[in-house]
Scaffold this active site. Structure first.
Site, PDB file in Angstrom:
ATOM      1  N   TYR A  52     -23.676 -11.770 -41.545  1.00 34.35           N
ATOM      2  CA  TYR A  52     -22.846 -11.672 -42.755  1.00 34.35           C
ATOM      3  C   TYR A  52     -23.348 -12.641 -43.822  1.00 34.35           C
ATOM      4  O   TYR A  52     -23.639 -12.246 -44.963  1.00 34.35           O
ATOM      5  CB  TYR A  52     -21.368 -11.953 -42.432  1.00 34.35           C
ATOM      6  CG  TYR A  52     -20.546 -12.261 -43.664  1.00 34.35           C
ATOM      7  CD1 TYR A  52     -20.280 -11.282 -44.619  1.00 34.35           C
ATOM      8  CD2 TYR A  52     -20.050 -13.561 -43.895  1.00 34.35           C
ATOM      9  CE1 TYR A  52     -19.543 -11.570 -45.764  1.00 34.35           C
ATOM     10  CE2 TYR A  52     -19.310 -13.851 -45.025  1.00 34.35           C
ATOM     11  CZ  TYR A  52     -19.063 -12.856 -45.964  1.00 34.35           C
ATOM     12  OH  TYR A  52     -18.342 -13.154 -47.098  1.00 34.35           O
ATOM     13  N   THR A  56     -19.765 -16.352 -51.244  1.00 33.84           N
ATOM     14  CA  THR A  56     -19.066 -17.139 -50.238  1.00 33.84           C
ATOM     15  C   THR A  56     -19.729 -18.494 -50.021  1.00 33.84           C
ATOM     16  O   THR A  56     -20.932 -18.655 -50.264  1.00 33.84           O
ATOM     17  CB  THR A  56     -19.061 -16.361 -48.903  1.00 33.84           C
ATOM     18  OG1 THR A  56     -18.565 -17.187 -47.866  1.00 33.84           O
ATOM     19  CG2 THR A  56     -20.456 -15.892 -48.519  1.00 33.84           C
ATOM     20  N   ASP A  57     -18.953 -19.445 -49.498  1.00 27.97           N
ATOM     21  CA  ASP A  57     -19.531 -20.742 -49.134  1.00 27.97           C
ATOM     22  C   ASP A  57     -20.383 -20.654 -47.872  1.00 27.97           C
ATOM     23  O   ASP A  57     -21.148 -21.567 -47.566  1.00 27.97           O
ATOM     24  CB  ASP A  57     -18.432 -21.805 -48.969  1.00 27.97           C
ATOM     25  CG  ASP A  57     -17.419 -21.479 -47.884  1.00 27.97           C
ATOM     26  OD1 ASP A  57     -17.505 -20.395 -47.262  1.00 27.97           O
ATOM     27  OD2 ASP A  57     -16.518 -22.321 -47.647  1.00 27.97           O
ATOM     28  N   GLU A  58     -20.258 -19.527 -47.128  1.00 31.37           N
ATOM     29  CA  GLU A  58     -20.970 -19.434 -45.848  1.00 31.37           C
ATOM     30  C   GLU A  58     -22.483 -19.409 -46.030  1.00 31.37           C
ATOM     31  O   GLU A  58     -23.222 -19.654 -45.078  1.00 31.37           O
ATOM     32  CB  GLU A  58     -20.531 -18.192 -45.074  1.00 31.37           C
ATOM     33  CG  GLU A  58     -19.069 -18.220 -44.734  1.00 31.37           C
ATOM     34  CD  GLU A  58     -18.686 -17.374 -43.517  1.00 31.37           C
ATOM     35  OE1 GLU A  58     -19.579 -16.938 -42.774  1.00 31.37           O
ATOM     36  OE2 GLU A  58     -17.483 -17.176 -43.334  1.00 31.37           O
ATOM     37  N   LYS A  85     -25.080 -11.968 -47.510  1.00 28.62           N
ATOM     38  CA  LYS A  85     -24.502 -12.456 -48.772  1.00 28.62           C
ATOM     39  C   LYS A  85     -25.530 -13.333 -49.497  1.00 28.62           C
ATOM     40  O   LYS A  85     -25.661 -13.280 -50.725  1.00 28.62           O
ATOM     41  CB  LYS A  85     -23.213 -13.242 -48.517  1.00 28.62           C
ATOM     42  CG  LYS A  85     -22.027 -12.397 -48.089  1.00 28.62           C
ATOM     43  CD  LYS A  85     -21.550 -11.389 -49.140  1.00 28.62           C
ATOM     44  CE  LYS A  85     -20.880 -12.034 -50.328  1.00 28.62           C
ATOM     45  NZ  LYS A  85     -20.293 -10.977 -51.229  1.00 28.62           N
TER      46      LYS A  85
END
Ligand code: NAD
Ligand code: DAU
Length: 375
Positions: free
Chosen positions: A182, A156-158, A186
């Site tokens: 989260y 993810t970009d997060e 990741k």
């Protein structure tokens, strides 16, 4: 010899002999979730080969999404937790995949705030367990199969943290700065995947994608939540001031990007995937309301009347934006959908599939899973 990930490999699989085709099996973890299931459906529809779909069926896993491929001989479903090393070893020994596409994760930021333990268990420990099982299997392959093998990690970009309105978009070299349990979990999984390339030579690929939307998304995420709440006459909750920005990508485009990276990506590389669609949350909700006002008007007034501003998410990242130029420059991938075309398709799909929505919102599909798997 069948070169699986050469330039012609994916398109030529439908022409190979039955024995070779059997060899072209891939593992998909999390293939009953939103993106994983879309990927499996697209993969099978495109005749790319057989899939072993490995999913624990948490609340987010929904076999009804896969109903159309239930009798497809190229789709094998295994209800398996990626933390279960013995089960993974058995699956590798039985199916001998040429690639692992790793989607399985706990994926909802709000849930990670209320219960982070499951995120560490699945996203970090589960990914580690899957990597270990993969490494053991991969190391026993012959030299040619070892070099053709791929482990593609869907991230993810997060992991890059939060941007200010004037910051440049996230690139592949942006330093990691995760802010939620989260995204931290990741990030941990991304680092493990990287380490398995540098330490053991496992041919890994990582994709870091922006926010997805489209058919079959569980209505806890912003877009399906707003569509389903709007139709049910419920409030449309907007966190804080509604000015947080996300970069939206239609799920079919994400699946196409993953196939492109699997086929042509260089082991050890990471690829950012994004839609070039930066929108504030309020803009997104207004777009949904306008589409619903057109396609299924209320008796009186607009769906906008249901918008309600609520307490902000703790640690809410202000802006995500992806610079996807590497994927375009090196692998010639660009999204096919614009935000307008993708959103129209999505709203139309939710309107046309009320029973899928009713099942997930009523928990009906959980009952079905329990009857079939927990007897
Ligand atoms: P999702 O929550 O809809 O689906 C996750 C799937 O993983 C479910 O089917 C669930 O049953 C399964 N799963 C969870 N724990 C498992 C375990 N221990 N063992 C086996 N299966 C397990 O998630 P999604 O939105 O489809 O996201 C898929 C992947 O893509 C995730 O890795 C996520 O981090 C990443 N991603 C998502 C987005 C997005 O916008 N949704 C964007 C970028 C990246
Ligand atoms: O950026 C990629 C990520 O996108 C993925 O890695 C995650 O798995 C996925 O869940 C998504 O994370 P977000 O937190 O951005 O998605 P979500 O749909 O939960 O929220 C989108 C934005 O909308 C965010 O700014 C929070 C806001 N929001 C969300 C909900 C559920 C609201 O304002 N109201 C809501 O009710």
């Amino acid at each position: 010899m069948l070169r699986l990930w050469g330039s012609e490999a994916l398109t030529s699989l439908s022409r190979v002999s039955p024995r070779e085709k059997k060899l072209s099996k891939v593992f998909v973890t999390g293939g009953a979730g939103f993106i994983g299931a879309n990927f499996v459906l697209d993969w099978l529809a495109g005749g790319h080969g057989a899939v072993v779909n490995i999913d624990k069926l948490t609340y987010a896993g929904n076999l009804k999404t896969l109903a159309s491929v239930a009798d497809n001989a190229d789709h094998v479903f295994s209800r398996t937790d990626i933390n279960d090393r013995d089960a993974l070893d058995r699956l590798f020994a039985e199916h001998k995949p040429v690639a692992v596409l790793h989607f399985a994760a706990e994926s909802h930021v709000d849930r990670s705030i209320h219960g982070p333990a499951e995120f560490v268990q699945t996203n970090v420990v589960g990914t580690f367990t899957l990597l270990e099982a993969t490494r053991q299997y991969w190391q026993a392959l012959d030299a040619s199969a070892r070099s053709d093998f791929r482990f593609l990690h869907v991230s993810t970009d997060e992991v890059f943290g939060s941007l200010s309105p004037t910051d440049p978009q996230f690139s592949e070299t942006t330093p990691y700065a995760p802010n939620s349990p989260y995204s931290a979990s990741k990030a941990g999984s991304d680092h493990l995947v990287r380490a398995y390339y540098h330490t053991y030579g496992l041919p890994v690929l990582t994709t870091n994608c922006s926010n997805n939307y489209g058919q079959y998304q569980f209505p806890e995420k912003l877009i399906p939540l707003v569509i389903t709440n709007a139709l049910a006459g419920k409030p449309l909750p907007i966190y804080g001031d509604g000015q947080n920005v996300r970069d939206w990508l239609f799920v079919g485009d994400h699946c196409a990007a993953i196939r492109t990276v699997l086929e042509q990506g260089l082991p050890g590389e990471t690829y950012n995937v994004g839609g070039w669609n930066e929108k504030t949350n309020l803009d997104v909700v207004h777009t949904i309301c306008a589409l619903l006002d057109e396609l299924k008007p209320r008796v009186a007034g607009s769906y906008r009347d249901q918008i309600t501003f609520v307490k902000d998410r703790p640690g809410h990242d202000r802006r995500y934006a992806i610079d996807a130029r590497k994927l375009e420059r090196e692998l010639n991938w660009r999204p096919a959908e614009t935000f307008e075309t993708g959103m129209r398709k999505t709203v139309e799909w939710y309107l046309a599939n009320p029973s899928w929505v009713a099942d997930v919102t009523s928990g009906e599909y959980r009952k079905w899973v329990d009857e079939h798997y927990c007897a």
